[in-house]
Design an enzyme around this catalytic site. Structure first.
Site, PDB file in Angstrom:
ATOM      1  N   HIS A 128      11.958  37.772  49.745  1.00  0.00           N
ATOM      2  CA  HIS A 128      13.215  38.495  49.942  1.00  0.00           C
ATOM      3  C   HIS A 128      12.913  39.800  50.673  1.00  0.00           C
ATOM      4  O   HIS A 128      11.910  40.459  50.400  1.00  0.00           O
ATOM      5  CB  HIS A 128      13.865  38.767  48.587  1.00  0.00           C
ATOM      6  CG  HIS A 128      15.212  39.411  48.681  1.00  0.00           C
ATOM      7  ND1 HIS A 128      15.368  40.766  48.909  1.00  0.00           N
ATOM      8  CD2 HIS A 128      16.458  38.899  48.576  1.00  0.00           C
ATOM      9  CE1 HIS A 128      16.660  41.055  48.931  1.00  0.00           C
ATOM     10  NE2 HIS A 128      17.344  39.946  48.748  1.00  0.00           N
ATOM     11  N   ASP A 140      13.887  42.915  50.544  1.00  0.00           N
ATOM     12  CA  ASP A 140      13.609  44.092  49.718  1.00  0.00           C
ATOM     13  C   ASP A 140      12.276  43.966  49.001  1.00  0.00           C
ATOM     14  O   ASP A 140      11.554  44.952  48.809  1.00  0.00           O
ATOM     15  CB  ASP A 140      14.724  44.310  48.698  1.00  0.00           C
ATOM     16  CG  ASP A 140      16.047  44.693  49.349  1.00  0.00           C
ATOM     17  OD1 ASP A 140      16.017  45.335  50.416  1.00  0.00           O
ATOM     18  OD2 ASP A 140      17.108  44.349  48.790  1.00  0.00           O
ATOM     19  N   LYS A 141      11.928  42.739  48.604  1.00  0.00           N
ATOM     20  CA  LYS A 141      10.646  42.542  47.928  1.00  0.00           C
ATOM     21  C   LYS A 141       9.484  42.607  48.911  1.00  0.00           C
ATOM     22  O   LYS A 141       8.384  43.035  48.547  1.00  0.00           O
ATOM     23  CB  LYS A 141      10.647  41.207  47.188  1.00  0.00           C
ATOM     24  CG  LYS A 141      11.373  41.263  45.879  1.00  0.00           C
ATOM     25  CD  LYS A 141      10.560  42.024  44.855  1.00  0.00           C
ATOM     26  CE  LYS A 141      11.361  43.120  44.219  1.00  0.00           C
ATOM     27  NZ  LYS A 141      10.566  44.112  43.523  1.00  0.00           N
ATOM     28  N   GLU A 146       7.767  54.719  51.407  1.00  0.00           N
ATOM     29  CA  GLU A 146       8.966  53.898  51.585  1.00  0.00           C
ATOM     30  C   GLU A 146       8.766  52.978  52.789  1.00  0.00           C
ATOM     31  O   GLU A 146       8.178  53.380  53.796  1.00  0.00           O
ATOM     32  CB  GLU A 146      10.196  54.781  51.826  1.00  0.00           C
ATOM     33  CG  GLU A 146      10.387  55.893  50.808  1.00  0.00           C
ATOM     34  CD  GLU A 146      10.668  55.393  49.410  1.00  0.00           C
ATOM     35  OE1 GLU A 146      11.074  54.218  49.267  1.00  0.00           O
ATOM     36  OE2 GLU A 146      10.485  56.155  48.458  1.00  0.00           O
ATOM     37  N   GLU A 149       5.405  60.599  51.819  1.00  0.00           N
ATOM     38  CA  GLU A 149       4.505  61.729  51.670  1.00  0.00           C
ATOM     39  C   GLU A 149       3.241  61.272  50.933  1.00  0.00           C
ATOM     40  O   GLU A 149       3.331  60.554  49.935  1.00  0.00           O
ATOM     41  CB  GLU A 149       5.173  62.853  50.872  1.00  0.00           C
ATOM     42  CG  GLU A 149       6.446  63.382  51.524  1.00  0.00           C
ATOM     43  CD  GLU A 149       7.638  62.455  51.320  1.00  0.00           C
ATOM     44  OE1 GLU A 149       8.365  62.210  52.301  1.00  0.00           O
ATOM     45  OE2 GLU A 149       7.823  61.979  50.192  1.00  0.00           O
ATOM     46  N   LYS A 171      16.462  33.318  46.165  1.00  0.00           N
ATOM     47  CA  LYS A 171      17.081  34.034  45.052  1.00  0.00           C
ATOM     48  C   LYS A 171      17.407  33.024  43.950  1.00  0.00           C
ATOM     49  O   LYS A 171      17.655  31.847  44.224  1.00  0.00           O
ATOM     50  CB  LYS A 171      18.375  34.743  45.484  1.00  0.00           C
ATOM     51  CG  LYS A 171      18.184  35.758  46.584  1.00  0.00           C
ATOM     52  CD  LYS A 171      19.491  36.439  46.969  1.00  0.00           C
ATOM     53  CE  LYS A 171      19.889  37.498  45.964  1.00  0.00           C
ATOM     54  NZ  LYS A 171      21.036  38.317  46.445  1.00  0.00           N
ATOM     55  N   PHE A 193      20.171  27.570  54.972  1.00  0.00           N
ATOM     56  CA  PHE A 193      19.445  28.819  54.795  1.00  0.00           C
ATOM     57  C   PHE A 193      18.128  28.711  55.562  1.00  0.00           C
ATOM     58  O   PHE A 193      17.069  28.527  54.985  1.00  0.00           O
ATOM     59  CB  PHE A 193      19.210  29.069  53.311  1.00  0.00           C
ATOM     60  CG  PHE A 193      18.670  30.441  52.952  1.00  0.00           C
ATOM     61  CD1 PHE A 193      18.415  31.406  53.919  1.00  0.00           C
ATOM     62  CD2 PHE A 193      18.423  30.760  51.617  1.00  0.00           C
ATOM     63  CE1 PHE A 193      17.925  32.653  53.577  1.00  0.00           C
ATOM     64  CE2 PHE A 193      17.931  32.001  51.265  1.00  0.00           C
ATOM     65  CZ  PHE A 193      17.676  32.951  52.232  1.00  0.00           C
ATOM     66  N   ASP A 239      18.082  39.789  57.111  1.00  0.00           N
ATOM     67  CA  ASP A 239      18.662  40.939  56.412  1.00  0.00           C
ATOM     68  C   ASP A 239      17.578  41.997  56.288  1.00  0.00           C
ATOM     69  O   ASP A 239      16.440  41.691  55.903  1.00  0.00           O
ATOM     70  CB  ASP A 239      19.152  40.516  55.021  1.00  0.00           C
ATOM     71  CG  ASP A 239      19.964  41.583  54.318  1.00  0.00           C
ATOM     72  OD1 ASP A 239      20.347  42.574  54.969  1.00  0.00           O
ATOM     73  OD2 ASP A 239      20.217  41.433  53.108  1.00  0.00           O
ATOM     74  N   ALA A 240      17.888  43.236  56.585  1.00  0.00           N
ATOM     75  CA  ALA A 240      16.905  44.310  56.458  1.00  0.00           C
ATOM     76  C   ALA A 240      16.536  44.515  54.996  1.00  0.00           C
ATOM     77  O   ALA A 240      17.335  44.282  54.088  1.00  0.00           O
ATOM     78  CB  ALA A 240      17.453  45.606  57.059  1.00  0.00           C
ATOM     79  N   ARG A 288      15.229  48.698  46.190  1.00  0.00           N
ATOM     80  CA  ARG A 288      16.621  48.261  46.050  1.00  0.00           C
ATOM     81  C   ARG A 288      16.806  47.154  45.011  1.00  0.00           C
ATOM     82  O   ARG A 288      17.916  46.657  44.844  1.00  0.00           O
ATOM     83  CB  ARG A 288      17.166  47.774  47.401  1.00  0.00           C
ATOM     84  CG  ARG A 288      17.420  48.897  48.370  1.00  0.00           C
ATOM     85  CD  ARG A 288      18.466  48.534  49.411  1.00  0.00           C
ATOM     86  NE  ARG A 288      18.089  47.379  50.213  1.00  0.00           N
ATOM     87  CZ  ARG A 288      18.681  47.071  51.379  1.00  0.00           C
ATOM     88  NH1 ARG A 288      19.654  47.833  51.840  1.00  0.00           N
ATOM     89  NH2 ARG A 288      18.305  46.010  52.056  1.00  0.00           N
ATOM     90  N   LYS A 289      15.754  46.763  44.326  1.00  0.00           N
ATOM     91  CA  LYS A 289      15.873  45.684  43.338  1.00  0.00           C
ATOM     92  C   LYS A 289      15.387  46.165  41.969  1.00  0.00           C
ATOM     93  O   LYS A 289      14.582  45.520  41.307  1.00  0.00           O
ATOM     94  CB  LYS A 289      15.082  44.458  43.814  1.00  0.00           C
ATOM     95  CG  LYS A 289      15.753  43.739  44.977  1.00  0.00           C
ATOM     96  CD  LYS A 289      17.076  43.111  44.562  1.00  0.00           C
ATOM     97  CE  LYS A 289      17.804  42.452  45.720  1.00  0.00           C
ATOM     98  NZ  LYS A 289      18.457  43.441  46.608  1.00  0.00           N
ATOM     99  N   LYS A 325       5.024  54.302  44.627  1.00  0.00           N
ATOM    100  CA  LYS A 325       4.769  55.579  43.959  1.00  0.00           C
ATOM    101  C   LYS A 325       3.456  55.541  43.199  1.00  0.00           C
ATOM    102  O   LYS A 325       3.177  54.578  42.483  1.00  0.00           O
ATOM    103  CB  LYS A 325       5.911  55.895  42.993  1.00  0.00           C
ATOM    104  CG  LYS A 325       7.260  56.052  43.679  1.00  0.00           C
ATOM    105  CD  LYS A 325       8.382  56.250  42.678  1.00  0.00           C
ATOM    106  CE  LYS A 325       9.727  56.356  43.402  1.00  0.00           C
ATOM    107  NZ  LYS A 325      10.856  56.473  42.453  1.00  0.00           N
ATOM    108  N   LYS A 381       4.103  59.892  39.338  1.00  0.00           N
ATOM    109  CA  LYS A 381       5.570  59.798  39.349  1.00  0.00           C
ATOM    110  C   LYS A 381       6.013  59.106  38.061  1.00  0.00           C
ATOM    111  O   LYS A 381       5.770  57.915  37.862  1.00  0.00           O
ATOM    112  CB  LYS A 381       6.062  59.001  40.557  1.00  0.00           C
ATOM    113  CG  LYS A 381       6.132  59.794  41.863  1.00  0.00           C
ATOM    114  CD  LYS A 381       4.795  60.112  42.446  1.00  0.00           C
ATOM    115  CE  LYS A 381       4.908  60.676  43.864  1.00  0.00           C
ATOM    116  NZ  LYS A 381       3.601  61.098  44.385  1.00  0.00           N
ATOM    117  N   ASP A 394       8.831  58.120  37.187  1.00  0.00           N
ATOM    118  CA  ASP A 394       9.689  56.962  37.430  1.00  0.00           C
ATOM    119  C   ASP A 394       8.928  55.680  37.154  1.00  0.00           C
ATOM    120  O   ASP A 394       9.490  54.708  36.636  1.00  0.00           O
ATOM    121  CB  ASP A 394      10.173  56.941  38.888  1.00  0.00           C
ATOM    122  CG  ASP A 394      11.391  57.811  39.122  1.00  0.00           C
ATOM    123  OD1 ASP A 394      12.055  58.172  38.147  1.00  0.00           O
ATOM    124  OD2 ASP A 394      11.656  58.130  40.291  1.00  0.00           O
TER     125      ASP A 394
END
Length: 404
Positions: free
Chosen positions: A16, A18-19, A44, A57, A177, A245, A253-254, A259-260, A280, A284, A286
């Site tokens: 995918h 995003d992955k 990123e 960074e 998916k 598909f 798709d970008a 995003r997941k 990260k 961090k 997060d």
């Protein structure tokens, strides 16, 4: 609390978009940590048609010094790592090919203002890399101590990926998916009412006998990973419901890092503080505090102290001690929740849950993150240095602290 309901979770495959971005970002984290365990990374990634772009960074020995100068040869290593990650996923297609894609690197040095708050100095302990709230969760619905719908959604796509890589399903392409809907009675999953699988495929598998072959394959793959007692003739299957598909991945798709976040965690069955993990370094919170929250929640359930457990931690940038710890066993606990909170802070090896203590406890300053960037960060099998937050080695400590 409702005990009878339908609940749905989704997962996305390693292919995918995003992955793909998440895996590239974590491959860069691993590269930098392999050179300097104290490296600072906030990477990123953007992927689109035949293009990968990095931004963020960084700082670290063998990577980039405090003056923002690249170490010799590192930019070539970064590009090689990006292409190797895309190749491992399996993209050799028109529109996104590991060897032909255009690569751009806009990583630069870490802000001195952020570094000042995070770095240890004098009597100041290392502070959190950012403010925020992080959640961990565990339940006894599956052997992995994960909510069932997200656990099975991941495993379906892992099965498809294994078959694609092994050659057992040569008609599959990397993007996919899944979605699983379960019916709960008395708070336990008793039936699967619907399965959705959309998988990228080679040309020709959208009609006739080949379409039937694809549908039959997906149903068999689902049956391999879903408990037989949950599937029945009443289970509805929606396989490639759009019909075709072929164009997928970053060409269709970008994709962007982070995003997941619900796919990465608990499929919507537990709260999320909002911060993504991939790209990260473990200063961090997060990332590191979400991992230790899962570790604590899983060990609480594994110890038999609760059937469900949610944990929240909160931090301020530059401050080492957590601002708060909240434990909620959702009425399933065998001891009061505030007693569990006190027990956690009484266990010496948890170190008060400071960022440095978390990294030391779980061994997070290692190149272990690319494996976590697809099919969920939680519910995975601990293996050597990998997925240390999934260990249940705190059970005895918790029991001892609560009986003291």
């Amino acid at each position: 609390m409702r005990t009878s309901y339908l609940f749905t979770s989704e997962s996305v495959s390693e292919g995918h978009p995003d992955k793909v971005a998440d895996q590239i970002s974590d491959a860069i984290v691993d590269l930098f940590l392999s050179k300097d365990p104290e490296a600072r990374v906030a990477c990123e990634t953007l992927v689109t048609t035949d293009r990968v772009i990095l931004a963020g960074e960084i700082r670290g020995q063998g990577v980039m010094d405090k003056d923002g100068e690249w170490s010799p040869g590192i930019q070539r290593e970064i590009e090689d790592k990006v292409r190797a990650t895309v190749k491992r996923i399996g993209y050799e297609q028109k529109g996104f090919h590991w060897d032909r894609l255009t690569f751009e690197n806009f990583l630069h040095g870490q802000s001195a203002d952020i570094a000042m708050g995070v770095d240890a100095s004098g009597n100041k302990d290392e502070g959190a890399g950012d403010q925020g709230i992080m959640f961990g969760f565990a339940c006894d619905e599956t052997p992995d101590f994960m909510p069932a719908a997200i656990d099975y959604s991941h495993k379906i796509l892992q099965q498809l990926a294994d078959d694609r890589h092994s050659g057992a399903a040569p008609f599959l392409e990397p993007d996919a998916k899944s979605q699983v809907t379960l019916r709960y009675e008395d708070g336990r999953p008793v039936a699967c009412t619907a399965i959705v699988v959309s998988t990228q495929h080679v040309e020709g598998y959208d009609e006739g006998a080949r379409l039937e072959e694809l549908h039959a394959y997906v149903k068999k793959a689902v049956a391999k990973v879903m408990p037989a007692g949950l599937l029945s003739d009443d289970t509805a299957y929606h396989i490639n419901p759009t019909g075709k598909f072929v164009i997928g991945g970053p060409d269709g798709d970008a994709g962007i890092t982070g995003r997941k976040i619900i796919v990465d965690t608990y499929g919507g069955a537990a709260p999320h503080g909002g911060g993504a993990f991939s790209g990260k370094d473990p200063t961090k919170v997060d990332r590191s505090a979400a991992y230790v929250s899962r570790y604590l929640a899983k060990n609480i359930v594994a110890a038999g102290l609760a059937k469900r457990c949610t944990i929240q931690l909160a931090y301020a940038i530059g401050v080492s001690q957590p601002l708060s710890l909240y434990v909620d066993t959702h009425g399933t606990g065998t001891v009061p929740d505030d007693a569990v909170e006190a027990a956690i802070f009484s266990i010496d090896r948890l170190g008060g849950l400071t960022p440095r203590a978390i990294r030391t406890l779980l061994g997070l300053n290692k190149p272990i993150y690319e494996k976590s960037a697809a099919y969920g960060h939680f519910g995975r099998e601990p293996d050597g240095d990998f997925f240390p937050w999934e260990k249940t080695d705190l059970v005895d400590d918790l029991r001892a602290a609560l009986s003291a």
